[in-house]
Motif scaffolding. Sequence first.
Motif, short mmCIF file in Angstrom:
data_model
loop_
_atom_site.label_atom_id
_atom_site.label_comp_id
_atom_site.label_asym_id
_atom_site.label_seq_id
_atom_site.Cartn_x
_atom_site.Cartn_y
_atom_site.Cartn_z
N TYR A 151 0.84 -1.21 0.00
CA TYR A 151 0.00 0.00 0.00
C TYR A 151 0.87 1.25 0.00
O TYR A 151 0.61 2.21 -0.76
CB TYR A 151 -0.92 0.00 1.22
CG TYR A 151 -1.62 1.32 1.44
CD1 TYR A 151 -2.78 1.64 0.74
CD2 TYR A 151 -1.11 2.27 2.33
CE1 TYR A 151 -3.41 2.86 0.91
CE2 TYR A 151 -1.73 3.49 2.52
CZ TYR A 151 -2.88 3.79 1.80
OH TYR A 151 -3.50 5.01 1.98
N GLU A 179 2.59 1.83 -3.31
CA GLU A 179 1.63 2.34 -4.28
C GLU A 179 1.34 3.82 -4.04
O GLU A 179 1.21 4.60 -5.00
CB GLU A 179 0.34 1.52 -4.22
CG GLU A 179 0.51 0.12 -4.80
CD GLU A 179 -0.70 -0.78 -4.61
OE1 GLU A 179 -1.54 -0.44 -3.74
OE2 GLU A 179 -0.80 -1.80 -5.32
N LYS A 180 1.26 4.23 -2.77
CA LYS A 180 1.07 5.65 -2.47
C LYS A 180 2.27 6.47 -2.91
O LYS A 180 2.12 7.57 -3.45
CB LYS A 180 0.83 5.83 -0.96
CG LYS A 180 -0.54 5.44 -0.49
CD LYS A 180 -1.63 6.36 -1.06
CE LYS A 180 -1.51 7.80 -0.55
NZ LYS A 180 -2.62 8.65 -1.03
#
Length: 225
Positions: free
Chosen positions: A168, A171-172
């Motif tokens: 996550y 991806e950020k």
Amino acid sequence: MNRKTLFLISLLLSGCLGSFSQTPQQWRDSLAVLNKQISITPYSSDLYLRKAAVNIELQQWDYALDTYNEILKKDPTNLAALYYRAFVNGKMRRYDLSASDYEKMLTFAPTNIEARLGLAYTYIKRGKPTDALDQYGLIIEQHPDSAVAYASRACLEEEMQRYDIALYDWEKAVELQPSNNDYIYSKASLLVKMNRKKEARECLEELVRRGVATGEIHSMLMQCK
């Protein structure tokens, strides 16, 4: 220490210096000029800071530390001296002292991202990953658009084998800084670890489209077969 961690530490701890490219001899010549100026000029924190910066370029950690100590004797709230003394103590592996200076700096500038990233790094080096994660959480709360903060946290989470959370954060980081090829490569590397090879290959193919030489990522591509 893995490739991603080294990349991020380099970005944090050397990129902040904003130095110009010079040869070691040119830095020594600059240092000689600054020492002469200091000897004939009334005390100037600017001159001392410039001298210490050259000491850092020459990896003269003891001299840099002495200079920052001198500045902070006269001005205990000099944020530049506090930050770079913390940096130098970190280079000398004095992580407790480094953390203390970052903490002092943060009492005056609680949202300073470089100091908080530096403090998180000292926690990692002292074997306190949970405290480091807390610092990264604060940084992201204070600076939600910081790709470096997400990437730094992703590195640590990956080392802690918290792969879903790390993914996550990668991806950020990519979302916030889509032009950063290192982030995309790091995301691909994690996807390989998670056995999500199709997605990893898509990341690597994107790097090839951007002009990254296939040879540089060949071993990773082979793992995606």
